[in-house]
Design an enzyme around this catalytic site. Structure first.
Site, PDB file in Angstrom:
ATOM      1  N   ASP A  93       0.897  -1.260  -0.087  1.00 26.34           N
ATOM      2  CA  ASP A  93      -0.270  -0.023   0.048  1.00 26.34           C
ATOM      3  C   ASP A  93       0.527   1.257  -0.356  1.00 26.34           C
ATOM      4  O   ASP A  93       1.778   1.518   1.094  1.00 26.34           O
ATOM      5  CB  ASP A  93      -0.799   0.132   1.259  1.00 26.34           C
ATOM      6  CG  ASP A  93      -2.049   0.723   1.218  1.00 26.34           C
ATOM      7  OD1 ASP A  93      -2.328   1.249   0.652  1.00 26.34           O
ATOM      8  OD2 ASP A  93      -2.346   0.966   2.728  1.00 26.34           O
ATOM      9  N   ASP A 115       3.139   5.036  -5.513  1.00 28.56           N
ATOM     10  CA  ASP A 115       2.095   6.361  -5.658  1.00 28.56           C
ATOM     11  C   ASP A 115       3.157   7.302  -5.036  1.00 28.56           C
ATOM     12  O   ASP A 115       3.589   7.985  -4.756  1.00 28.56           O
ATOM     13  CB  ASP A 115       1.397   5.675  -4.203  1.00 28.56           C
ATOM     14  CG  ASP A 115       0.347   7.441  -3.791  1.00 28.56           C
ATOM     15  OD1 ASP A 115       0.285   8.340  -4.538  1.00 28.56           O
ATOM     16  OD2 ASP A 115       0.494   7.602  -2.806  1.00 28.56           O
ATOM     17  N   GLY A 190      -7.502   8.511   6.998  1.00 28.06           N
ATOM     18  CA  GLY A 190      -8.016   9.197   8.326  1.00 28.06           C
ATOM     19  C   GLY A 190      -9.698   8.452   8.657  1.00 28.06           C
ATOM     20  O   GLY A 190     -10.327   8.640   7.952  1.00 28.06           O
ATOM     21  N   GLY A 233      -8.681   5.567   1.480  1.00 29.52           N
ATOM     22  CA  GLY A 233      -9.543   6.462   2.075  1.00 29.52           C
ATOM     23  C   GLY A 233     -10.916   6.199   2.003  1.00 29.52           C
ATOM     24  O   GLY A 233     -11.727   7.795   2.205  1.00 29.52           O
ATOM     25  N   ASP A 277      -9.135   0.963   6.177  1.00 30.85           N
ATOM     26  CA  ASP A 277      -8.015   0.803   7.621  1.00 30.85           C
ATOM     27  C   ASP A 277      -8.815   1.430   8.249  1.00 30.85           C
ATOM     28  O   ASP A 277      -8.707   0.797   9.480  1.00 30.85           O
ATOM     29  CB  ASP A 277      -6.260   0.870   6.831  1.00 30.85           C
ATOM     30  CG  ASP A 277      -5.876   1.451   7.833  1.00 30.85           C
ATOM     31  OD1 ASP A 277      -5.585   0.060   8.923  1.00 30.85           O
ATOM     32  OD2 ASP A 277      -4.652   1.531   7.791  1.00 30.85           O
TER      33      ASP A 277
HETATM   34  P1  13P Z   1      -9.320   5.160   5.326  1.00 26.24           P
HETATM   35  O1  13P Z   1      -7.852   5.427   6.409  1.00 26.24           O
HETATM   36  O2  13P Z   1      -9.967   6.064   4.828  1.00 26.24           O
HETATM   37  O3  13P Z   1      -9.075   3.362   5.791  1.00 26.24           O
HETATM   38  O4  13P Z   1      -8.276   4.533   3.864  1.00 26.24           O
HETATM   39  C1  13P Z   1      -6.993   3.339   4.149  1.00 26.24           C
HETATM   40  C2  13P Z   1      -6.352   3.541   2.686  1.00 26.24           C
HETATM   41  O5  13P Z   1      -6.922   4.010   1.851  1.00 26.24           O
HETATM   42  C3  13P Z   1      -5.553   2.566   3.111  1.00 26.24           C
HETATM   43  O6  13P Z   1      -4.411   2.564   1.885  1.00 26.24           O
HETATM   44  O1  G3H Z   2      -3.753   5.096   3.665  1.00 29.83           O
HETATM   45  C1  G3H Z   2      -2.658   4.705   4.504  1.00 29.83           C
HETATM   46  C2  G3H Z   2      -3.060   3.002   5.087  1.00 29.83           C
HETATM   47  O2  G3H Z   2      -4.103   3.903   5.659  1.00 29.83           O
HETATM   48  C3  G3H Z   2      -2.418   2.326   5.982  1.00 29.83           C
HETATM   49  O3  G3H Z   2      -1.879   3.860   7.307  1.00 29.83           O
HETATM   50  O4  G3H Z   2       0.712   4.604   7.048  1.00 29.83           O
HETATM   51  O5  G3H Z   2      -0.753   4.450   9.497  1.00 29.83           O
HETATM   52  O6  G3H Z   2       0.187   2.157   7.409  1.00 29.83           O
HETATM   53  P1  G3H Z   2      -0.507   3.796   7.606  1.00 29.83           P
HETATM   54 ZN    ZN Z   3      -4.372   4.741   0.643  1.00 32.30          ZN
END
Ligand code: 13P
Ligand code: G3H
Ligand code: ZN
Length: 331
Positions: A93, A115, A190, A233, A277
């Site tokens: 990710d 990204d 977030g 997100g 997430d």
């Molecule tokens: P959220 O913060 O909305 O859960 O998004 C997670 C995400 O895009 C991980 O790449």
């Molecule tokens: O988009 C990001 C994910 O939610 C991962 O978050 O970088 O805090 O592990 P992190």
């Molecule tokens: Zn993301």
């Protein structure tokens, strides 16, 4: 060099094709520890959903990259033991460099995101193409990104958000050869996706976020018919978890997410991967806080991580069944 194929993992190609044809989206759930991984796999096995296990660079730092890779390998065996050989992708990710993507590919990831969305357009194209050229030699699929999401997390932050420009997508996909494209249509990372002044409030004082820009999504789909689109997100920030957290010693202010109906609508389009997430973080935190307040003498981690894991599993099943529509898609 380890091939993901030898670990029992799959890339995203077939998964995305079926998801677009079937009008649903594949869940991409982040994991950093054993309880999250167990919840993801047991939920997806129980509701027969394909799944993408996502590892961020923050997760790699927290949990150790090698351990995470073996956990993903373990996830394949765990799913079989639970009774269903569901397709599992191991995905990086928000990869931010060629070296990181290469490292993940070399250690058994079946999919990576590069990204470059914060870079000038031509640099994003060049970096993404470099990753695609390497990844495709090993049949690893690549997600690129155009447009910048708002929101802040450990390793992902942006001061200046802007929507994806539909007039750029064909050029980007053609020049880079990416397998899927993450876009910006109003989602955000977030648990505080929007400032209160960007929202309206309903009669109970609950914040209602600005709607996603489905007009931009449609314009992108017109440019790239049938091409896999990704939404980052996409947590909905369930207010019941926010309430449990705040009534058990927490202090989350103005937490707001993307309404689930809008994600359901997106999942029926060419959006075939939806990243979640923060909702899992909220579910776990709510349950851990509850155990601590209800039973202050408890000190066995299994007694608070266990309920957190159970709640996570419920949340993930709900996402697959009622939001993404991915449940029941594995024979
Ligand atoms: P959220 O913060 O909305 O859960 O998004 C997670 C995400 O895009 C991980 O790449
Ligand atoms: O988009 C990001 C994910 O939610 C991962 O978050 O970088 O805090 O592990 P992190
Ligand atoms: Zn993301």
């Amino acid at each position: 060099m380890v091939s993901y194929k030898d670990l029992g993992l799959v890339n995203t190609r077939e998964m995305f094709k079926k998801a677009i044809e079937g009008g649903y989206a594949i869940p991409a759930f982040n994991f950093n520890n054993m309880e999250q991984m167990q919840a993801i796999i047991s939920a997806c096995v129980e509701c027969s959903s394909p799944v993408i296990l996502q590892v961020s660079s923050g997760a790699r730092k927290y949990a150790n990259q090698t351990l995470l890779r073996y956990m993903a390998q373990g996830a394949v065996e765990y799913a079989k033991e639970l009774g269903k050989n569901i397709p599992i992708v191991l995905h990086l990710d928000h990869g931010n460099s060629f070296e990181l993507c290469k490292n993940c590919i070399d250690m058994g990831f079946s999919s990576v995101m590069i990204d470059g969305s914060h870079l000038p357009y031509d640099e994003n194209v060049a970096l993404t193409k470099q990753v695609v050229d390497y990844a495709h030699q090993f049949d690893v699929t690549v997600e690129g990104e155009l447009g910048v999401l708002a929101g802040v997390e450990d390793e992902v932050s942006s001061e200046v958000a802007h929507y994806t420009r539909p007039e750029e997508v064909v050029d980007f996909v053609t020049k880079t050869g990416v397998d899927s494209l993450a876009i910006s249509i109003g989602t955000s990372h977030g648990a505080n996706k929007f400032k209160p002044e960007q929202c309206t409030r309903n009669e109970d004082g609950i914040l209602l976020p600005p709607p996603l820009r489905f007009d931009i999504l449609e314009a992108i789909e017109e440019q790239l018919p049938g091409f896999p689109i990704v939404l980052h997100g996409s947590s909905s920030v369930p207010q019941e978890y926010v309430k449990i957290i705040n009534t058990h010693g927490g202090a989350l202010k103005d937490a707001v997410g993307i309404p689930e109906e809008q994600l359901r609508k997106a999942a029926k389009s060419a959006v075939c991967k939806i990243n979640i997430d923060s909702d899992g973080r909220l579910a776990m935190t709510a349950m851990v806080r509850k155990v601590f307040v209800d039973n202050p003498a408890e000190f066995d981690p299994r007694k608070y991580l266990g309920p957190a894991r159970d709640e996570l599993k419920k949340l993930y099943m709900h996402k697959c069944e009622n939001v993404l529509g991915s449940a029941g898609r594995v024979e």
